[in-house]
Write an enzyme that holds these catalytic residues in place. Sequence first.
Site, mmCIF file in Angstrom:
data_model
loop_
_atom_site.group_PDB
_atom_site.id
_atom_site.type_symbol
_atom_site.label_atom_id
_atom_site.label_comp_id
_atom_site.label_asym_id
_atom_site.label_seq_id
_atom_site.Cartn_x
_atom_site.Cartn_y
_atom_site.Cartn_z
ATOM 1 N N GLU A 1 0.288 -0.648 -5.121
ATOM 2 C CA GLU A 1 -0.870 0.229 -4.937
ATOM 3 C C GLU A 1 -0.370 1.656 -5.122
ATOM 4 O O GLU A 1 0.066 2.312 -4.184
ATOM 5 C CB GLU A 1 -1.481 0.027 -3.548
ATOM 6 C CG GLU A 1 -2.855 0.684 -3.369
ATOM 7 C CD GLU A 1 -2.786 2.157 -3.014
ATOM 8 O OE1 GLU A 1 -3.647 2.919 -3.500
ATOM 9 O OE2 GLU A 1 -1.881 2.560 -2.261
ATOM 10 N N ASP B 1 0.819 -1.205 0.000
ATOM 11 C CA ASP B 1 0.000 0.000 0.000
ATOM 12 C C ASP B 1 0.859 1.264 0.000
ATOM 13 O O ASP B 1 1.845 1.362 0.732
ATOM 14 C CB ASP B 1 -0.918 -0.005 1.227
ATOM 15 C CG ASP B 1 -1.929 1.125 1.196
ATOM 16 O OD1 ASP B 1 -2.841 1.049 0.358
ATOM 17 O OD2 ASP B 1 -1.796 2.078 1.984
#
Length: 651
Positions: free
Chosen positions: A326, A284
């Site tokens: 991401e 992330d």
Amino acid sequence: MYEQVSHSLLNAILDNLRPEISRQDLRHFYTRLGANFYAIYSLFYTLYGHRADFKPQMLRLVETMAKGYIRRSAELEAIDMQREQDHNWFLSQKWVGMALYTNGFAENLADLADKTPYFQELGINMVHVMPILMCPTGKSDGGYAISDYRQIDDRLGDMNDFLKVAEEFRKRDILLVLDIVVNHTSDEHEWAKKAAMGDRSYQDYYFMFDNREIPDMFEQTMPEIFPENDPGNFTWNEAMQKWVMTVFHHYQWDLNYSNPAVFIEMLDILLFWANRGVDVLRLDAVAFLWKKIGTTCQNERNAHLILQLLKDCCQVTAPGVLFIAEAIVAPVEIIKYFGEDAIIAKECEIAYNATLMALLWDGIATRNARLLYQGIKHFPSKLERATWLNYVRCHDDIGFGFDDNDVIAAGYEPFAHRKFLVDYFSGRFAGSPARGLVFMPNQATGDARISGSLASLAGLEAALEDGNPELVSAAVDRIVLLHSIILSFGGMPLLYNGDAFGVLNDYSYLDDAHKHTDNRWIHRPKINWERAENRKKQGTVEYAIFNAIKKLIAIRKETSAFADFNNRELVDARNDHLLCFIRFNHQRPSERILVVANFDAHPQYLDLEAISGSGINLYSQFIDLYSGRSPAQYERRIVLPPYHFYWLTEK
């Protein structure tokens, strides 16, 4: 440059490395380490070679890889070897994913394991389990403020429950995807707590300053991520009397990757989850990994070096595990997260195709494919051994970050067009059937994003309220049309929780004290499994959507041309309402599928002259793979009904 030094160091490390060995056969580890060590050493030296503690940190890095390998089960090692032998395994057309919140799709992890047959019923064989790690109540950012990287949120279960999910998925050949937040921790993480208590070694895990001098230098060029809720990029910590870098929320402290201890800690965390059966690690906020004064602190070269180093280290210990980047950034930037100057992925094998998602919604709002065509036309080519995650909807908001040049080429003025899209999907545009909410409007720039479920944005909620069967049918057609694109485009299609049976907006978030200020929870629903049973009842909306998508998935898996080997050719359909491209079998290029989609509310025509020179015989009799029938055709033109698509092959 470093080769002789690096191999000398490798020999010294191997001589001194005496970890506790549970399995005596370390041949594969030593082979992979030798093959990757020059790259690992070079990257580690580039990032940290200036430090006095470089050599002990290098030793600790190799020890971390070795311990990760020793703790890897024989079953997972066998999977590693199988995937090494078929290194393009994830480019196959057989993979179809779904993203879900555990306590939205199911009650908890134990219930998720019990609901695994649903995935097989639909044809899903890759499941992204949204954040499940320990987070503070009320300060979780939807699960992305981690307070313990090695503990499951006890509201969802425990490690034994997770291991049962992993085991159940392996039995059924379902890939398990897990989020690891690599850019920041919660301010309640053990590292942050120790830092707050004055431990200088842990304060070095973060960016901390005694006064505003350096933070102000950063702020001159750093954008604000959440200007309304959390303006600025630094938060004053009273306990330490220091300013802490908090790019996302005030309770999320950014990690300092200029400290090699942080890198090694994160590698250890990634290997920890790889050894618990995770097949794909979703990393992330990777665009933010490196901070540098005078820049936006996004997409920095050293952020890419961090990812390359993580990938090389993982290749030694758990080579069967993939990385997802991401990074919701412009296509010219996101393509770099596969790895620059490479043929195979040197960073992450998979990246989100956020641009395609936004372009598809533009097609729905405008009822034409002009901008969609321009965006795809200028999309950069990916590496050979890398792939996209193509999706219509996800857990996050929808931003319209198109390239302004593409917007202009499509005949629009960029500012006015984005305003139109925001008005359309929030239902403020006259005649719009969409039921979305405006998220994070920026008064200075006029920019905004959109929240809302796929079905509600596609008009199903409004159609059901109206009780008009024709409007309901049109909304269902739009939902199926959008899925037909992501399932045929090239890459891994990713469905979102509940979209396979048309879940609508969930307004109950307004009654939750921890959620009511974040309208993205409107599209993060709790699945009503009684309603989901309607997928088995003919005549229901749920049945129509579910069985259409199920059929698309089944056809995709049987169609080799839908594998992802850079085997897509965009075609100018000479009709603004149509998107048209050709997929071909990379091993037998003569086997071709013509994909054509009509985004208009009226019938449209594809003149076959538009596809001349594409390798398809214009005089052929075409068969639609989805319906099994030949499309209506006259005067060498194919007729597409409103919101209809064809996957055409020559008879």
